[in-house]
Design an enzyme around this catalytic site. Structure first.
Site, PDB file in Angstrom:
ATOM      1  N   SER A 137     -58.568  22.672 -36.163  1.00  0.00           N
ATOM      2  CA  SER A 137     -59.774  22.692 -35.349  1.00  0.00           C
ATOM      3  C   SER A 137     -60.542  24.003 -35.512  1.00  0.00           C
ATOM      4  O   SER A 137     -59.954  25.083 -35.600  1.00  0.00           O
ATOM      5  CB  SER A 137     -59.410  22.510 -33.872  1.00  0.00           C
ATOM      6  N   TYR A 159     -67.173  23.084 -36.076  1.00  0.00           N
ATOM      7  CA  TYR A 159     -68.304  22.901 -35.182  1.00  0.00           C
ATOM      8  C   TYR A 159     -69.395  23.814 -35.720  1.00  0.00           C
ATOM      9  O   TYR A 159     -69.197  25.031 -35.824  1.00  0.00           O
ATOM     10  CB  TYR A 159     -67.943  23.292 -33.748  1.00  0.00           C
ATOM     11  N   THR A 185     -67.798  17.922 -37.294  1.00  0.00           N
ATOM     12  CA  THR A 185     -67.880  17.112 -36.086  1.00  0.00           C
ATOM     13  C   THR A 185     -69.308  17.112 -35.573  1.00  0.00           C
ATOM     14  O   THR A 185     -69.907  18.169 -35.384  1.00  0.00           O
ATOM     15  CB  THR A 185     -66.916  17.647 -35.015  1.00  0.00           C
ATOM     16  N   LYS A 284     -67.250  13.590 -38.733  1.00  0.00           N
ATOM     17  CA  LYS A 284     -66.426  13.056 -37.641  1.00  0.00           C
ATOM     18  C   LYS A 284     -67.283  12.831 -36.401  1.00  0.00           C
ATOM     19  O   LYS A 284     -68.112  13.674 -36.048  1.00  0.00           O
ATOM     20  CB  LYS A 284     -65.298  14.034 -37.316  1.00  0.00           C
ATOM     21  N   HIS A 308     -64.293  11.225 -29.799  1.00  0.00           N
ATOM     22  CA  HIS A 308     -63.781  12.545 -29.399  1.00  0.00           C
ATOM     23  C   HIS A 308     -62.685  12.421 -28.342  1.00  0.00           C
ATOM     24  O   HIS A 308     -62.560  13.247 -27.440  1.00  0.00           O
ATOM     25  CB  HIS A 308     -64.927  13.419 -28.873  1.00  0.00           C
ATOM     26  N   ARG A 311     -63.671  12.611 -24.675  1.00  0.00           N
ATOM     27  CA  ARG A 311     -63.956  13.912 -24.066  1.00  0.00           C
ATOM     28  C   ARG A 311     -65.441  14.292 -24.106  1.00  0.00           C
ATOM     29  O   ARG A 311     -65.814  15.350 -23.615  1.00  0.00           O
ATOM     30  CB  ARG A 311     -63.133  14.996 -24.763  1.00  0.00           C
ATOM     31  N   GLY A 340     -56.769   6.966 -29.148  1.00  0.00           N
ATOM     32  CA  GLY A 340     -55.880   6.010 -28.498  1.00  0.00           C
ATOM     33  C   GLY A 340     -54.676   5.594 -29.306  1.00  0.00           C
ATOM     34  O   GLY A 340     -53.906   4.735 -28.860  1.00  0.00           O
TER      35      GLY A 340
END
Length: 424
Positions: A137, A159, A185, A284, A308, A311, A340
């Protein structure tokens, strides 16, 4: 990739039982009761301070998107075929030209080093050993160079900074660190409304308080094994990978500058990145076919269909519901998904509905909190065995054989367009 060639066969598939260890074999005693990925969550709750567990477990607003990520899988049932020789099956998968030992990997998760000592490295090393990808990340607390040194096959998720020159410098740093796959993302136009963080006492910046001190004190294992070890050996954690330069410490008042508004970002920035980045480029956060079509037009190599983890936009459709539409317009792009995923059955359902590959996040971070690298590897072993077992029970030799013919919708309507109980 088309549905016909998704998950292309590898040249010499390894025997499936050579991919992973038997669950329970050579694992710490505290992991022997962990029989499924879901078992890690209550175990992590007993280890992590309340604010940190809440940060991982929580989603946005009413948690509707988070809940639907799981509910979507329950709307589908398998249609197995039997009396097929599956003794030489393999769960090995080829993605973006690379061979992986299983059709799943570890999704990017920020602040992992707060949940487990050197958490990102624990995740990356376990993934490297298992032969699956881990995505680091951009909001991690460990330098990307350190993670790449431990696991050179890892991917990096960014990001985007707020201006083009900082984007270019960040890409130069990612390239120099040795990453071959960049994940951008795009679903963080602004930060989601994460009320759950406030309710459990988590904040950015992390604000010292008597309540926070108490939450840490009643979790002594985390306090000694993660927090004190981190402070002793590495000092106060910083956001290390938001920019080309080091970011702010997690307790700094100005830490929010690392999460500035990205509401001006648009497809021209993806075009800029594509011109500069010569490795694999993945976008993403895609949930709409038109966005997938545009990504393909900009030369993107793959998309990760994702909300996400629930979120960001509460009420957003789950990745599983969006898969068919994205698959239909993806052209030569790889189509991946997350959200999930908890069982091998979930992995196979996603593959049958059009995914080439699947990522899971929270369960592996819980596993790291419970037992570090050993916990993550145990989680990978569990999921790999479930995928292998269920593949055999479906009557398939490899993930590339999976398709809509292996599923029946048993409830719900959804955007995939099949009535309840209708065979595809």
């Amino acid at each position: 990739m088309s549905m016909e060639n998704k998950g292309a066969a590898v040249s010499v598939p390894p025997p499936p039982r050579a991919i992973y260890r038997s669950v329970g074999q050579g694992v710490p005693r505290r992991l022997r009761r962990i029989l499924a990925l879901d078992d890690f969550e209550p175990a992590a709750r007993r280890v992590l301070p309340r604010p940190l567990f809440g940060y991982v477990a929580g989603a946005a607003e009413t948690n509707a998107a988070y809940r639907d990520n799981r509910a979507a899988f329950d709307e589908w049932a398998f249609r197995p075929r039997y009396m097929i020789d599956v003794s030489r099956r393999s769960i090995a998968t080829t993605l973006l030209g690379e061979e992986y030992r299983a059709p799943f990997g570890i999704a990017p998760m920020g602040l992992s080093a707060m949940m487990a000592y050197r958490g990102d490295i624990a995740l990356a090393r376990a993934a490297r050993e298992a032969g699956v990808p881990m995505v680091l990340s951009g909001s991690s607390l460990i330098r990307m160079e350190d993670v790449a040194r431990e696991a050179p096959e890892s991917w990096f998720q960014a990001y985007l900074p707020v201006d083009e020159s900082r984007i270019a410098r960040l890409l130069d740093r990612v390239l120099q660190a040795g990453f071959g796959t960049l994940v951008v993302t795009v679903d963080t136009t602004t930060m989601g409304n994460r009320e759950n963080n406030i309710r459990t006492g988590f904040s950015t910046p992390l604000k010292p308080s008597l309540r926070l001190a108490w939450d840490g004190a009643i979790r002594p294992r985390w306090l000694w094994d993660t927090m004190f070890r981190t402070l002793r050996h590495h000092g106060m954690p910083h956001f290390e990978n938001s920019f080309a330069e080091r970011g702010a410490p997690i307790i700094a008042r100005n830490v929010e500058r690392d999460f500035g508004a990205r509401d001006h970002l648009n497809w021209s920035h993806i075009a800029q990145i594509r011109r500069q980045w010569k490795g694999h480029l993945v976008v993403k956060g895609i949930l709409h076919g038109e966005d997938a079509r545009r990504a393909a037009a900009e030369g993107v190599d793959g998309v990760i269909v994702s909300n996400h983890g629930g979120r960001q936009l509460d009420g957003a459709i789950s990745a599983l519901r969006a898969l068919a539409e994205v698959r239909a317009v993806a052209g030569g792009m790889a189509v991946m998904m997350d959200g999930g995923v908890r069982r091998g059955a979930d992995v196979l359902k996603a593959l049958a509905l059009g995914a080439d590959f699947v990522f899971a996040g929270r369960p592996f971070l819980y596993a790291a909190a419970v037992a570090g690298e050993a916990g993550v590897r145990h989680g990978i072993d569990i999921l790999a065995q479930e995928v292998d077992r269920n593949l055999a029970l479906l009557g398939c030799l490899s993930p590339r054989e999976l398709g809509p013919q292996h599923l029946m919708r048993i409830s719900g309507a959804g955007p995939v367009g099949n009535s309840a109980g209708a065979a595809l």
